[in-house]
Design an enzyme around this catalytic site. Sequence first.
Site, short mmCIF file in Angstrom:
data_model
loop_
_atom_site.label_atom_id
_atom_site.label_comp_id
_atom_site.label_asym_id
_atom_site.label_seq_id
_atom_site.Cartn_x
_atom_site.Cartn_y
_atom_site.Cartn_z
N ASN A 82 0.93 -1.25 -0.14
CA ASN A 82 0.02 0.02 -0.07
C ASN A 82 0.79 1.43 0.06
O ASN A 82 1.63 1.53 1.06
CB ASN A 82 -0.97 -0.23 1.22
CG ASN A 82 -1.88 1.01 1.13
OD1 ASN A 82 -1.80 2.26 0.87
ND2 ASN A 82 -3.17 0.69 1.62
N ASP A 101 -0.02 4.52 -0.06
CA ASP A 101 -0.80 5.58 0.52
C ASP A 101 -0.03 6.51 1.19
O ASP A 101 0.13 8.09 1.06
CB ASP A 101 -2.03 5.14 1.82
CG ASP A 101 -3.05 4.75 0.63
OD1 ASP A 101 -3.04 4.68 -0.43
OD2 ASP A 101 -4.07 4.28 1.49
N HIS A 102 0.86 6.21 2.24
CA HIS A 102 1.71 6.86 3.12
C HIS A 102 3.20 7.63 2.31
O HIS A 102 3.79 8.41 2.93
CB HIS A 102 2.12 6.34 4.44
CG HIS A 102 0.87 6.19 4.94
ND1 HIS A 102 -0.13 7.07 5.64
CD2 HIS A 102 0.09 4.95 5.47
CE1 HIS A 102 -0.96 6.86 6.00
NE2 HIS A 102 -1.18 5.39 6.17
N HIS A 155 -5.80 3.67 -1.40
CA HIS A 155 -7.02 3.88 -0.91
C HIS A 155 -7.23 5.55 -1.37
O HIS A 155 -6.89 6.10 -0.74
CB HIS A 155 -7.14 4.00 0.38
CG HIS A 155 -8.60 3.98 0.97
ND1 HIS A 155 -8.69 3.73 2.30
CD2 HIS A 155 -9.56 4.50 0.48
CE1 HIS A 155 -10.10 4.24 2.49
NE2 HIS A 155 -10.54 4.59 1.54
N ARG A 212 -9.57 8.23 -0.84
CA ARG A 212 -10.37 8.59 -0.10
C ARG A 212 -11.20 9.97 -0.56
O ARG A 212 -10.74 10.79 -1.64
CB ARG A 212 -9.72 8.99 1.35
CG ARG A 212 -9.42 8.07 2.37
CD ARG A 212 -8.73 8.36 3.67
NE ARG A 212 -8.46 7.23 4.53
CZ ARG A 212 -9.39 6.92 5.44
NH1 ARG A 212 -10.40 7.60 5.54
NH2 ARG A 212 -9.14 5.90 6.24
N ARG A 223 -6.71 12.81 1.22
CA ARG A 223 -5.98 13.13 2.24
C ARG A 223 -4.62 12.54 1.66
O ARG A 223 -3.49 13.07 2.30
CB ARG A 223 -6.22 12.79 3.58
CG ARG A 223 -6.35 11.16 3.80
CD ARG A 223 -6.65 10.44 5.24
NE ARG A 223 -7.78 11.06 5.53
CZ ARG A 223 -8.50 10.62 6.60
NH1 ARG A 223 -7.79 9.92 7.29
NH2 ARG A 223 -9.71 11.17 6.92
N HIS A 224 -4.39 11.50 0.94
CA HIS A 224 -3.03 11.03 0.62
C HIS A 224 -2.98 10.73 -1.00
O HIS A 224 -2.74 11.42 -1.72
CB HIS A 224 -2.60 9.82 1.52
CG HIS A 224 -3.77 8.98 1.71
ND1 HIS A 224 -4.45 8.14 0.89
CD2 HIS A 224 -4.15 8.51 3.11
CE1 HIS A 224 -5.18 7.32 1.50
NE2 HIS A 224 -5.15 7.52 2.73
N GLU A 271 -8.71 0.27 -3.09
CA GLU A 271 -9.42 0.43 -1.82
C GLU A 271 -10.36 1.86 -1.88
O GLU A 271 -9.86 2.63 -2.29
CB GLU A 271 -8.60 0.47 -0.55
CG GLU A 271 -7.77 -0.65 -0.26
CD GLU A 271 -7.23 -0.65 1.17
OE1 GLU A 271 -7.36 0.46 1.87
OE2 GLU A 271 -6.62 -1.56 1.61
N THR A 306 -7.30 6.18 10.15
CA THR A 306 -7.14 5.09 9.06
C THR A 306 -8.22 4.07 9.38
O THR A 306 -8.97 4.49 10.15
CB THR A 306 -5.74 4.19 9.34
OG1 THR A 306 -5.78 3.25 8.31
CG2 THR A 306 -5.84 3.67 10.60
N THR A 307 -8.45 3.21 8.43
CA THR A 307 -9.61 2.27 8.53
C THR A 307 -9.71 1.61 9.91
O THR A 307 -8.77 1.13 10.21
CB THR A 307 -9.62 1.39 7.19
OG1 THR A 307 -9.61 2.02 6.16
CG2 THR A 307 -11.18 0.71 7.16
N GLU A 335 -11.06 -9.63 2.64
CA GLU A 335 -9.80 -9.31 3.08
C GLU A 335 -10.12 -9.15 4.58
O GLU A 335 -10.83 -8.27 5.15
CB GLU A 335 -9.32 -7.91 2.71
CG GLU A 335 -7.89 -7.35 3.27
CD GLU A 335 -7.37 -6.39 2.63
OE1 GLU A 335 -6.54 -5.69 3.57
OE2 GLU A 335 -7.65 -6.05 1.75
N HIS A 382 -3.80 -4.83 7.71
CA HIS A 382 -3.92 -3.67 8.56
C HIS A 382 -3.20 -4.16 9.75
O HIS A 382 -3.46 -5.06 10.52
CB HIS A 382 -5.55 -3.48 8.88
CG HIS A 382 -5.76 -2.22 9.49
ND1 HIS A 382 -6.13 -1.23 8.60
CD2 HIS A 382 -5.81 -1.52 10.81
CE1 HIS A 382 -6.15 -0.12 9.37
NE2 HIS A 382 -6.14 -0.28 10.74
N GLY A 425 1.16 -1.68 4.45
CA GLY A 425 1.73 -0.10 3.96
C GLY A 425 2.35 0.41 5.04
O GLY A 425 3.40 0.92 4.77
#
Length: 243
Positions: free
Chosen positions: A6, A8-9, A42, A44, A48-49, A69, A99-100, A151, A191, A214
């Site tokens: 992942n 995202d970050h 992801h 969103r 945000r990312h 995602e 986060t989720t 998942e 996660h 991630g």
Amino acid sequence: MQLLVNVDHIATLRNARGEGYPDPVEAAGACEQAGAAGIVFHLRGDRRHIRDEDVYALKKSVTGTLDFEMAATEEMLTICTEVNPDLITLVPESREELTTEGGLNMETVFDDFQQRVFPRIRETDIKISLFLDPNEEDIALAGELGSDIIELHTGTYANATTEQDREQELQRLRTGALQAYELGMEVNAGHGLNLDNLEALVEEVPHLNDISIGHALVSSALFYGLDETVKKFLSIMNDSNRA
């Protein structure tokens, strides 16, 4: 068993300064080059990312599995059908969360998914994955919907603070994976997984296909480098595959 990274970050770090780097697309390429089987992102609602332009660039550049995602909003359904990733993972989404925070409540979303979401995606060849806590009722409803994949949310396991709690969560994940497999669904997981807790998961939970990692991977890459970090995670997974 495959590793999906992942990114995202990577985008979070880029956005912190408003600069064009680090580039999540470049990071995705480095992860695949190091042996990752694919990439997760992801998109969103608040962007945000990951941003829209990242999504289309990742579609062009990723050579392995691309996992989108998303919350099941009309906006995201439109974007995902345009992008046509290999699969989508439907997740709950709240603007206030960092986060989720857990899996979908299938009883709450079942009718909407059955009447609106699944028919829309079934017009494409995109596989559908549902992000679920290892609850018998949720997994059964996912099977009733005809989901291709679930998942398993591993966050509660990852955050367990005692050996007893950790073993209890592993047992729930084992049971959930067996149930999903018997219902004919592929089993992914993700996660909160890191270099310390991944080994027990992949050794003790059966039928795992894709493992999504991630935040911990990006964090570890600050010390080991992205290439070496991907290989460290893969080494844990490969040792389990050989067992």
